[in-house]
Design a protein around this motif. Structure first.
Motif, PDB file in Angstrom:
ATOM      1  N   VAL A 170       0.848  -1.194   0.000  1.00 11.16           N
ATOM      2  CA  VAL A 170       0.000   0.000   0.000  1.00 11.16           C
ATOM      3  C   VAL A 170       0.886   1.247   0.000  1.00 11.16           C
ATOM      4  O   VAL A 170       1.810   1.367   0.806  1.00 11.16           O
ATOM      5  N   ASP A 171       0.595   2.172  -0.897  1.00  7.55           N
ATOM      6  CA  ASP A 171       1.443   3.357  -1.075  1.00  7.55           C
ATOM      7  C   ASP A 171       1.077   4.508  -0.145  1.00  7.55           C
ATOM      8  O   ASP A 171       1.927   5.341   0.173  1.00  7.55           O
ATOM      9  N   TYR A 172      -0.181   4.568   0.259  1.00  4.67           N
ATOM     10  CA  TYR A 172      -0.671   5.774   0.940  1.00  4.67           C
ATOM     11  C   TYR A 172      -1.813   5.385   1.865  1.00  4.67           C
ATOM     12  O   TYR A 172      -2.693   4.603   1.497  1.00  4.67           O
ATOM     13  N   VAL A 173      -1.784   5.918   3.090  1.00  3.59           N
ATOM     14  CA  VAL A 173      -2.838   5.656   4.061  1.00  3.59           C
ATOM     15  C   VAL A 173      -3.435   6.982   4.514  1.00  3.59           C
ATOM     16  O   VAL A 173      -2.713   7.899   4.911  1.00  3.59           O
ATOM     17  N   GLU A 174      -4.746   7.064   4.453  1.00  6.23           N
ATOM     18  CA  GLU A 174      -5.464   8.270   4.864  1.00  6.23           C
ATOM     19  C   GLU A 174      -6.301   7.926   6.091  1.00  6.23           C
ATOM     20  O   GLU A 174      -7.169   7.051   6.033  1.00  6.23           O
ATOM     21  N   ILE A 175      -6.031   8.583   7.212  1.00  7.42           N
ATOM     22  CA  ILE A 175      -6.674   8.250   8.480  1.00  7.42           C
ATOM     23  C   ILE A 175      -7.537   9.417   8.939  1.00  7.42           C
ATOM     24  O   ILE A 175      -7.083  10.564   8.998  1.00  7.42           O
ATOM     25  N   SER A 176      -8.780   9.122   9.262  1.00  4.31           N
ATOM     26  CA  SER A 176      -9.741  10.161   9.623  1.00  4.31           C
ATOM     27  C   SER A 176      -9.491  10.684  11.032  1.00  4.31           C
ATOM     28  O   SER A 176      -9.499   9.918  11.993  1.00  4.31           O
ATOM     29  N   ILE A 177      -9.267  11.976  11.120  1.00  2.00           N
ATOM     30  CA  ILE A 177      -9.122  12.667  12.412  1.00  2.00           C
ATOM     31  C   ILE A 177     -10.050  13.875  12.365  1.00  2.00           C
ATOM     32  O   ILE A 177      -9.810  14.825  11.608  1.00  2.00           O
ATOM     33  N   ASP A 178     -11.104  13.858  13.148  1.00  2.00           N
ATOM     34  CA  ASP A 178     -12.124  14.901  13.051  1.00  2.00           C
ATOM     35  C   ASP A 178     -12.135  15.860  14.235  1.00  2.00           C
ATOM     36  O   ASP A 178     -13.166  16.462  14.536  1.00  2.00           O
ATOM     37  N   GLY A 179     -10.989  15.991  14.856  1.00  2.00           N
ATOM     38  CA  GLY A 179     -10.857  16.959  15.921  1.00  2.00           C
ATOM     39  C   GLY A 179      -9.432  16.955  16.428  1.00  2.00           C
ATOM     40  O   GLY A 179      -8.694  15.992  16.222  1.00  2.00           O
ATOM     41  N   ALA A 180      -9.041  18.036  17.078  1.00  2.00           N
ATOM     42  CA  ALA A 180      -7.704  18.100  17.655  1.00  2.00           C
ATOM     43  C   ALA A 180      -7.716  17.597  19.093  1.00  2.00           C
ATOM     44  O   ALA A 180      -6.692  17.583  19.764  1.00  2.00           O
ATOM     45  N   SER A 181      -8.886  17.169  19.547  1.00  2.00           N
ATOM     46  CA  SER A 181      -9.022  16.650  20.903  1.00  2.00           C
ATOM     47  C   SER A 181      -9.958  15.456  20.879  1.00  2.00           C
ATOM     48  O   SER A 181     -10.781  15.309  19.977  1.00  2.00           O
ATOM     49  N   SER A 182      -9.841  14.613  21.885  1.00  2.00           N
ATOM     50  CA  SER A 182     -10.627  13.375  21.905  1.00  2.00           C
ATOM     51  C   SER A 182     -12.121  13.636  22.036  1.00  2.00           C
ATOM     52  O   SER A 182     -12.931  12.925  21.442  1.00  2.00           O
ATOM     53  N   ASN A 183     -12.503  14.657  22.811  1.00  2.28           N
ATOM     54  CA  ASN A 183     -13.933  14.876  23.015  1.00  2.28           C
ATOM     55  C   ASN A 183     -14.640  15.263  21.714  1.00  2.28           C
ATOM     56  O   ASN A 183     -15.746  14.791  21.431  1.00  2.28           O
ATOM     57  N   VAL A 184     -14.000  16.090  20.877  1.00  2.00           N
ATOM     58  CA  VAL A 184     -14.613  16.496  19.605  1.00  2.00           C
ATOM     59  C   VAL A 184     -14.621  15.325  18.625  1.00  2.00           C
ATOM     60  O   VAL A 184     -15.649  15.015  18.012  1.00  2.00           O
ATOM     61  N   HIS A 185     -13.492  14.662  18.472  1.00  2.03           N
ATOM     62  CA  HIS A 185     -13.379  13.543  17.539  1.00  2.03           C
ATOM     63  C   HIS A 185     -14.319  12.402  17.936  1.00  2.03           C
ATOM     64  O   HIS A 185     -15.069  11.877  17.101  1.00  2.03           O
ATOM     65  N   ASP A 186     -14.276  12.001  19.187  1.00  2.62           N
ATOM     66  CA  ASP A 186     -15.047  10.848  19.638  1.00  2.62           C
ATOM     67  C   ASP A 186     -16.547  11.097  19.565  1.00  2.62           C
ATOM     68  O   ASP A 186     -17.331  10.189  19.262  1.00  2.62           O
ATOM     69  N   ASP A 187     -16.960  12.346  19.825  1.00  2.18           N
ATOM     70  CA  ASP A 187     -18.383  12.667  19.728  1.00  2.18           C
ATOM     71  C   ASP A 187     -18.872  12.501  18.285  1.00  2.18           C
ATOM     72  O   ASP A 187     -19.957  11.968  18.046  1.00  2.18           O
ATOM     73  N   PHE A 188     -18.063  12.926  17.334  1.00  8.73           N
ATOM     74  CA  PHE A 188     -18.442  12.837  15.919  1.00  8.73           C
ATOM     75  C   PHE A 188     -18.360  11.404  15.422  1.00  8.73           C
ATOM     76  O   PHE A 188     -19.176  10.964  14.603  1.00  8.73           O
ATOM     77  N   ARG A 189     -17.389  10.648  15.935  1.00  6.62           N
ATOM     78  CA  ARG A 189     -17.160   9.277  15.472  1.00  6.62           C
ATOM     79  C   ARG A 189     -17.994   8.245  16.238  1.00  6.62           C
ATOM     80  O   ARG A 189     -18.076   7.093  15.819  1.00  6.62           O
ATOM     81  N   GLY A 190     -18.588   8.638  17.345  1.00  7.19           N
ATOM     82  CA  GLY A 190     -19.578   7.792  17.999  1.00  7.19           C
ATOM     83  C   GLY A 190     -19.058   6.751  18.963  1.00  7.19           C
ATOM     84  O   GLY A 190     -19.850   6.014  19.557  1.00  7.19           O
ATOM     85  N   ILE A 191     -17.737   6.664  19.152  1.00  4.66           N
ATOM     86  CA  ILE A 191     -17.165   5.639  20.032  1.00  4.66           C
ATOM     87  C   ILE A 191     -16.092   6.265  20.926  1.00  4.66           C
ATOM     88  O   ILE A 191     -15.124   6.847  20.413  1.00  4.66           O
ATOM     89  N   PRO A 192     -16.200   6.151  22.245  1.00  3.54           N
ATOM     90  CA  PRO A 192     -15.155   6.674  23.150  1.00  3.54           C
ATOM     91  C   PRO A 192     -13.823   5.972  22.896  1.00  3.54           C
ATOM     92  O   PRO A 192     -13.768   4.768  22.646  1.00  3.54           O
ATOM     93  N   GLY A 193     -12.745   6.739  22.957  1.00  2.79           N
ATOM     94  CA  GLY A 193     -11.411   6.189  22.769  1.00  2.79           C
ATOM     95  C   GLY A 193     -10.956   6.124  21.324  1.00  2.79           C
ATOM     96  O   GLY A 193      -9.809   5.732  21.044  1.00  2.79           O
ATOM     97  N   ALA A 194     -11.831   6.498  20.377  1.00  2.00           N
ATOM     98  CA  ALA A 194     -11.485   6.419  18.953  1.00  2.00           C
ATOM     99  C   ALA A 194     -10.320   7.344  18.603  1.00  2.00           C
ATOM    100  O   ALA A 194      -9.459   6.998  17.780  1.00  2.00           O
TER     101      ALA A 194
END
Length: 508
Positions: free
Chosen positions: A221-245
Motif C-alpha cells: 500500500v502506497d498511501y494511508v489516509e486516516i480520519s481525524i475529526d478533531g484536535a481533541s478526543s472529546n470532539v473527535h469521539d463525539d463525531f465518530r460515535g465511540i469513546p477512545g477512537a
C-alpha cells in the motif's frame, strides 16, 4: 459565452477529427516493443527508449508532432510533464494516466474539462462493516448485513480494472466502511498492488495497530489516509460515535509513519469542529503527515445532521486557512531554491476535496504576486496552473468514480445509492461501456449548460461563474440540495451565498 466553451465548440469541429486520426496511427501494440503510445511519449520527453525501426519512424514523424501540438492545446507544460512522467514516483500511475488521456482524445476528442478513456482513480467502498458510528458516514456503515463481493469476486473486479481501456487503472483506493474490517483485506490489497500501480486506503485508524501497519506496508500500500475529526478526543469521539477512537486513531497514524508509509490525516470540517481547524492543521504538522480536508455532504447518515454543513463564509475560512499553509510551504521552497539551487521542502502537504480550493489558492497566490494554484486533490507544483482547466476541479464521473461493496458503480462516493445514481455493476456490466455511454456521467462532464438562478435580482450559480472550468462546484452537494439535479449550483460556494441564504437561511 466563456472562452473555454468557444474552445470546446472549435475543438469538436476542427481539431478533434484530426487528433483522433493521428492517435489511432500510434495507439498500437508492437510485438517487440509493447505499447507504442507510451513508448512514443518517453521518446518525446527525451527518455532513452529502444524502438524497432517501424516504431521509431511512427514515433518521430507522427507521435512527436502530435505531442507538440497537443501539449499546447491542453496548456500543458512540457518540462512539468517530463518531470512527472519520467520520475513517476507513483510506480507507473502517471504513465497509465497519460495512456488514458491519449485514448480519451481518441474516443471523445479534446474538451475542457478533459475526459480520459477511463478514471485516473477509483474509490472502492470495500465493505459496509465498521467499528465506529460516524455522524457523516455516506455509506451508513456499521449496521445490518448487506451483500458484499466475495474474495474471488473482488479479485475479478481488480482484474477488470487492471485492463480498463487497454491501459489499466492508475490508482485504486480502498475505503468503506472500514476496509480493515474485512478479513481478506490484506490479501486483496496484495493482489491489487500486483496489477494496479498506486494503492491507497482510507481508514478510521483504530485498527491500524503496529502489526497491521506492518501488514499494510508489506502488502505494498502506497498511501494511508486516516480520519481525524478533531484536535481533541472529546470532539473527535463525539463525531465518530465511540469513546477512545481518537487515541487509537492517532496511534494508527504514528504506527504508519514508523513503517515509512506515506500518511495523511483526513478531516471532515463541519460546524462542530470548525473552531479546531487551525489546531487540526497544526496537529498534522506535528505528526509529520499530509492533511486532507473533505466537504461535509448531506448524504447517507450525514443527511440526518444537515445542520452541520458549513455556510459559504465558514467554508471559505477553512479553504483560506488550508491554502495559506500550502502558500507558506511554496514560498519557503522557492526561497530555499534561490539560495541553494534546489529545495527539499515538500509543498504538496495540504489539500481539499472541495472544488473551490482551486479558486481560493489561485487568488491567494495572485495576491502575493505568485503564479500557481492547487487543483483540488493535486499538488501545488509549478506547471499545474497551465493544466487547471484541463483537470477541471470536480472529477466526479470524469477523473474518478466509486464502487460499492456489492460491485455497483457510482459517479462519486458522496452520491446516494439509488436507481438514478447506480451506473451498473462490475460483475454484470462492461465497465468501459458504462464509462463511455452513461448519460449521468456525461451530464457531470459537460460544464457549458450548468445552471444559475436569480436571487434578489442577481444571477448566481455555477453556470455563470468564470471559474467553472477549474472548479465546477461539488456535484454531490448540488444533487443533495436540489433533489437530484447535478447541474444545479453548489450553494456552499461563497459566490453562491445569496442562494444559500434563500434555501437554508442566514444561519448564525
Amino acid at each position: 459565452m466563456h472562452v473555454d466553451a468557444v474552445e470546446n465548440a472549435l475543438f469538436s469541429i476542427t481539431v478533434n477529427p484530426l487528433l483522433k486520426g493521428f492517435i489511432s496511427r500510434f495507439d498500437t501494440e508492437c510485438p517487440q516493443d509493447g505499447s507504442l503510445l507510451l513508448n512514443s511519449l518517453k521518446d518525446f520527453l527525451g527518455e532513452p527508449v529502444s524502438l524497432c525501426s517501424t516504431c521509431q519512424h511512427i514515433s518521430r514523424n507522427i507521435a512527436k508532432p502530435f505531442y507538440e501540438v497537443g501539449s499546447r492545446l491542453l496548456k500543458a507544460d512540457k518540462n512539468f510533464m517530463k518531470k512527472q512522467f519520467i520520475k513517476d514516483e507513483y510506480g507507473g500511475a502517471w504513465f497509465k494516466g497519460f495512456g488514458l488521456m491519449m485514448k480519451g482524445i481518441e474516443k471523445y476528442g479534446i474538451r475542457v474539462p478533459f475526459v480520459p478513456a477511463g478514471p485516473f482513480e477509483i474509490v472502492w467502498n470495500l465493505t459496509y462493516k465498521c467499528n465506529l458510528r460516524c455522524k457523516h458516514c455516506y455509506e451508513d456503515a456499521g449496521g445490518g448485513k448487506l451483500p458484499e463481493l466475495t474474495t474471488d469476486e473482488a479479485e475479478m473486479v481488480i482484474d477488470k480494472l487492471s485492463k480498463v481501456a487497454g491501459v489499466g487503472l492508475p490508482a485504486l483506493s480502498f475505503s468503506g466502511g472500514e476496509p480493515l474490517a474485512r478479513k481478506d483485506f490484506f490479501e486483496l490489497a496484495t493482489y491489487a498492488k500486483k496489477r494496479i500501480p498506486y494503492i491507497s486506503i482510507a481508514s478510521n485508524g483504530t485498527l491500524l495497530t503496529k502489526d497491521n501497519a506492518k501488514k499494510v506496508k508489506d502488502a505494498g500500500v502506497d498511501y494511508v489516509e486516516i480520519s481525524i475529526d478533531g484536535a481533541s478526543s472529546n470532539v473527535h469521539d463525539d463525531f465518530r460515535g465511540i469513546p477512545g477512537a481518537f487515541e487509537r486513531a492517532i496511534q494508527g497514524v504514528k504506527n504508519c509513519v514508523e513503517e515509512g508509509i506515506d500518511t495523511c490525516i483526513a478531516t471532515v470540517i463541519h460546524r462542530d469542529n470548525l473552531a479546531e481547524t487551525e489546531k487540526i492543521l497544526q496537529l498534522a504538522k506535528e505528526l509529520g503527515v499530509r492533511f486532507m480536508h473533505f466537504n461535509y455532504i448531506p448524504t447517507g447518515r450525514a443527511k440526518e445532521h444537515v445542520e452541520l454543513d458549513l455556510t459559504p463564509d465558514e467554508r471559505l475560512h477553512v479553504l483560506n486557512a488550508i491554502g495559506k499553509e500550502i502558500i507558506s510551504l511554496y514560498l519557503q521552497a522557492k526561497e530555499e531554491e534561490l539560495k541553494t539551487g534546489k529545495s527539499n521542502i515538500k509543498v504538496d502537504r495540504f489539500f481539499s476535496t472541495c472544488p473551490q480550493y482551486a479558486s481560493v489558492t489561485k487568488e491567494l497566490s495572485q495576491n502575493l504576486g505568485q503564479k500557481f494554484m492547487v487543483e483540488a486533490h493535486y499538488a501545488a507544483k509549478k506547471g499545474v496552473e497551465n493544466v487547471a482547466n484541463f483537470l477541471g476541479g470536480c472529477g466526479a464521473g470524469r477523473l474518478y468514480c466509486a464502487i460499492e461493496p456489492n460491485g455497483d458503480v457510482k459517479p462519486c462516493v458522496f452520491f446516494p445509492t439509488n436507481k438514478n445514481t447506480v451506473l451498473g455493476n462490475m460483475l454484470k456490466d462492461n465497465f468501459e461501456e458504462i464509462w463511455d455511454n452513461n448519460p449521468l456521467l456525461w451530464k457531470l462532464r459537460i460544464r457549458e449548460d450548468m445552471e444559475s438562478y436569480v436571487v434578489n435580482g442577481k444571477e448566481v450559480g455555477c453556470g455563470k461563474c468564470p471559474e467553472k472550468y477549474i472548479c465546477g462546484g461539488c456535484r454531490a452537494r448540488a444533487y443533495s440540495y436540489f433533489n437530484g439535479n447535478v447541474k444545479a449550483p453548489d450553494i456552499g460556494c461563497i459566490h453562491n451565498k445569496p442562494l444559500w441564504e434563500k434555501l437554508v437561511g442566514n444561519r448564525k
